[in-house]
Design a protein around this motif. Structure first.
Motif, PDB file in Angstrom:
ATOM      1  N   LYS B  40      44.340  37.981  45.226  1.00 49.91           N
ATOM      2  CA  LYS B  40      45.198  38.200  43.922  1.00 49.91           C
ATOM      3  C   LYS B  40      45.732  39.621  44.104  1.00 49.91           C
ATOM      4  CE  LYS B  40      41.661  37.916  41.346  1.00 49.91           C
ATOM      5  NZ  LYS B  40      40.516  37.620  42.152  1.00 49.91           N
ATOM      6  N   THR B  41      44.957  40.720  44.468  1.00 46.41           N
ATOM      7  CA  THR B  41      45.490  42.038  44.554  1.00 46.41           C
ATOM      8  C   THR B  41      46.596  41.994  45.831  1.00 46.41           C
ATOM      9  OG1 THR B  41      43.504  42.717  43.802  1.00 46.41           O
ATOM     10  CG2 THR B  41      44.979  44.326  44.868  1.00 46.41           C
ATOM     11  N   VAL B  42      46.237  41.559  46.770  1.00 42.32           N
ATOM     12  CA  VAL B  42      47.412  41.359  47.790  1.00 42.32           C
ATOM     13  C   VAL B  42      48.729  40.625  47.331  1.00 42.32           C
ATOM     14  CG1 VAL B  42      47.875  40.535  50.090  1.00 42.32           C
ATOM     15  CG2 VAL B  42      45.601  41.456  49.667  1.00 42.32           C
ATOM     16  N   PHE B  84      47.131  49.260  37.614  1.00 40.47           N
ATOM     17  CA  PHE B  84      46.207  49.044  38.891  1.00 40.47           C
ATOM     18  C   PHE B  84      44.602  48.829  38.530  1.00 40.47           C
ATOM     19  CE2 PHE B  84      49.688  51.015  40.673  1.00 40.47           C
ATOM     20  CZ  PHE B  84      49.766  50.708  41.863  1.00 40.47           C
ATOM     21  N   GLN B  85      44.128  48.062  39.519  1.00 39.94           N
ATOM     22  CA  GLN B  85      42.795  47.518  39.056  1.00 39.94           C
ATOM     23  C   GLN B  85      41.853  48.624  38.912  1.00 39.94           C
ATOM     24  OE1 GLN B  85      41.444  44.928  42.296  1.00 39.94           O
ATOM     25  NE2 GLN B  85      39.338  44.361  41.189  1.00 39.94           N
ATOM     26  N   GLY B  86      42.151  50.087  39.407  1.00 39.86           N
ATOM     27  CA  GLY B  86      41.391  51.209  39.165  1.00 39.86           C
ATOM     28  C   GLY B  86      41.936  52.186  38.334  1.00 39.86           C
ATOM     29  N   CYS B 161      49.775  43.289  35.926  1.00 37.38           N
ATOM     30  CA  CYS B 161      48.228  44.105  35.506  1.00 37.38           C
ATOM     31  C   CYS B 161      47.279  43.544  36.306  1.00 37.38           C
ATOM     32  CB  CYS B 161      47.675  43.637  34.050  1.00 37.38           C
ATOM     33  SG  CYS B 161      48.966  44.268  32.885  1.00 37.38           S
ATOM     34  N   ASP B 162      46.661  44.150  37.180  1.00 37.66           N
ATOM     35  CA  ASP B 162      45.493  43.798  38.123  1.00 37.66           C
ATOM     36  C   ASP B 162      44.143  43.885  37.460  1.00 37.66           C
ATOM     37  OD1 ASP B 162      44.146  42.863  40.231  1.00 37.66           O
ATOM     38  OD2 ASP B 162      44.831  44.482  41.823  1.00 37.66           O
ATOM     39  N   GLU B 163      43.560  42.991  37.212  1.00 40.08           N
ATOM     40  CA  GLU B 163      42.124  42.832  36.223  1.00 40.08           C
ATOM     41  C   GLU B 163      42.079  43.954  35.264  1.00 40.08           C
ATOM     42  OE1 GLU B 163      39.079  42.134  38.827  1.00 40.08           O
ATOM     43  OE2 GLU B 163      40.170  40.834  40.278  1.00 40.08           O
ATOM     44  N   PRO B 164      43.103  43.667  34.296  1.00 39.96           N
ATOM     45  CA  PRO B 164      43.075  44.836  33.102  1.00 39.96           C
ATOM     46  C   PRO B 164      41.476  44.849  32.588  1.00 39.96           C
ATOM     47  CG  PRO B 164      44.094  42.726  32.569  1.00 39.96           C
ATOM     48  CD  PRO B 164      43.843  42.481  33.938  1.00 39.96           C
TER      49      PRO B 164
HETATM   50 MG   LIG Z   1      41.725  42.774  43.131  1.00 37.58          MG
END
Ligand SMILES: [Mg+2]
Ligand SMILES: Nc1ncnc2c1ncn2[C@@H]1O[C@H](COP(=O)(O)OP(=O)(O)OP(=O)(O)O)[C@@H](O)[C@H]1O
Lengths: 247, 249
Positions: B40-42, B84-86, B161-164
């Motif tokens: 997913k992130t990629v 970002f995820q973080g 939105c990556d894993e908000p």
């Molecule tokens: Mg990810």
């Protein structure tokens, strides 16, 4: 060997990005001023202490080594001045700043890389390499020569105080010596060397930080590697420049 | 609208994205779901160009992102906001400076109008009175929300939105989901959300895309997710025993 070549290639690619036009001058300008405070003004203390003591030590050692009664005493002042100018100050300040600012640049940029802050800049459409490194580069290239000149002055002051309190050279001879046949050109040479060192320090540290992948461990490692490589490159550059200019 | 055509991406001979084709629709929350490590992130980083794809095409409203030069990409990126995820807040800046950062960079407004915009965005994500805090002083959920505020500061046309809501309590998670969904509708933007949280999928997934080992496995709406006969997706959706039992009833 292949790895070294690919590193050099990536370094050059990064340099091209660093030298591109800023998105907005006012922000880069403000950032440059901030970096000057951090890496320039913030280093005056350490540079002053180191230079002062080294200047004092060189004076004592030179006196110890030149005991020939045929030579005039002021020659010690001349020697101290020229060693500070030609070699000690620029290289010493370079190495000190490589430790202090170089490591901090590498770990700061590295940390921004691993916490995706650099990605965040890129996604905003900002040239991250330029935004992060250009202000630091300008700040250090301007400030390192100033620190170098300061270091010469404080080194001479250190020598002066040793003459004053210790039983080394008569103060008047020392003062005469440090003024004897002074070439301003030597100072320019020292400051030029410092500017080259500043370029090396910032770009190498920035390179190591920019290309970190992993976590805190890798960030720490890359900042150490940046310091080691910076020391080697500074000493090599010293040799090359000295050879080119003084020969 | 963002269209992906035959996207391939590999890391050391291992395909992480394998022939992905999808359309992310405008004014809707497009939710990509999949297990941890499914790519997913990629995928998201490839779409915004942080990772270079090996082949395929990415079209932003008919503009071919894959063929753009660096300058054009930078221009297009001003229309993107990304969470970002973080979080990826700038840790040397305060919350206010973080949200103001894109405004400083790309607008020539005066300070007070920028400040007004910052306050508006922070208000929008429910953050008040934290303007002067450093980002390290925020809790995880507040950091996510501040990052959303930064992402919407320039009124993007595309929001990623990556894993908000990973790592947040259910209530805060739903608030953030709703926030993203509201913003999407309000400004009619194209939103892509990565998630592996079924709650949020059912909450906001106008369009749901399931990827499995880098392949696109299923596509549908949040209503359809629960009634599919796709086995891999079923295993994903009804992963917990509770969900399984509820389904059997
Ligand atoms: Mg990810
Ligand atoms: N820079 C990289 N180099 C090599 N492999 C990578 C890299 N980034 C991701 N991968 C691999 O790609 C795969 C997909 O990773 P990705 O981060 O997209 O997963 P994800 O679906 O976002 O998972 P999560 O839900 O845990 O965030 C993983 O197997 C990972 O090991």
């Amino acid at each position: 060997m292949l790895k070294a070549l690919s590193n050099i290639g990536r370094y050059l690619v990064m340099l091209r990005a660093v030298f591109s036009k800023p998105e907005k001058f006012s922000i880069y300008y403000r950032q440059t001023i901030r970096e000057m405070e951090d890496h320039g003004l913030g280093s005056i203390g350490i540079v002053a202490i180191v230079s002062f003591f080294v200047g004092a030590a060189i004076t004592i050692q030179t006196d110890f080594n030149i005991e020939n009664p045929l030579l005039p005493r002021y020659i010690i002042g001349v020697t101290v001045r020229d060693s500070l100018l030609l070699e000690f100050s620029s290289t010493m300040v370079g190495l000190v700043i490589a430790g202090k600012s170089g490591s901090s640049i590498a770990s700061q940029i590295g940390m921004m890389r691993v916490t995706e802050q650099i990605d965040a800049l890129e996604v905003m459409g900002i040239n991250a390499a330029a935004y992060l490194m250009q202000p630091k580069l300008i700040a250090l290239v301007i400030f390192l020569p100033i620190l170098c000149a300061l270091s010469v002055a404080l080194g001479l002051l250190g020598g002066y105080l040793v003459c004053l309190v210790g039983d080394v050279v008569p103060v008047s001879d020392y003062i005469y010596g440090i003024q004897y046949v002074f070439y301003p050109y030597y100072l320019a040479y020292a400051m030029l060397k410092s500017a080259v060192y500043a370029f090396i320090i910032t770009t190498v540290a920035g390179y190591y930080g920019y290309h970190v992948s992993g976590g805190a461990l890798e960030v720490g490692r890359s900042s150490t590697q940046a310091f080691v490589l910076n020391c080697i490159l500074i000493l090599m550059a010293n040799l090359v420049i000295t050879n080119l200019i003084l020969h | 609208m963002i269209t992906l055509k035959n996207l391939y991406k590999k890391f050391d001979d291992q395909y992480v994205l394998n022939d992905l084709n999808m359309t992310l629709e405008k004014g809707k929350c497009n939710v990509v779901i999949g297990q941890s490590g499914s790519g997913k992130t990629v995928l998201m980083k490839s779409i915004v160009g942080l990772l270079e794809i090996d082949s395929g095409e990415i079209l932003y409203d008919e503009r071919n992102f894959t063929r753009m030069g660096k300058k054009e990409r930078q221009l297009l990126r001003k229309e993107m906001g990304m969470l970002f995820q973080g979080g990826a807040l700038f840790d040397s800046l305060t919350v206010e400076e973080n949200v103001m950062f894109p405004l400083n960079m790309f607008t020539s407004d005066n300070y007070s109008s920028k400040l007004k915009r910052v306050d508006f965005c922070l208000e929008r994500v429910g953050l008040r009175g934290v303007n002067q805090l450093m980002t390290a002083e925020l809790s995880g959920g507040m950091r996510k929300r501040a990052a959303i505020a930064r992402a919407i500061a320039l009124s993007p046309r595309y929001l990623f939105c990556d894993e908000p809501n990973s790592g947040l309590d259910p209530r805060t998670a739903i608030r953030i989901d709703n926030l993203i969904s509201e913003i999407t509708r309000e400004y009619d933007i194209t939103t892509l959300v990565n998630s592996h949280d079924m709650n949020s999928v059912l909450e906001i997934g106008d369009k749901v895309i399931y990827i499995y080992q880098g392949c696109q496995c299923w596509e549908g709406t949040k209503e359809e997710v629960l009634h599919t006969d796709n086995e891999a997706l079923n295993n994903f959706v009804f992963a917990t025993r509770m969900a399984q039992q509820i389904k059997d009833i």
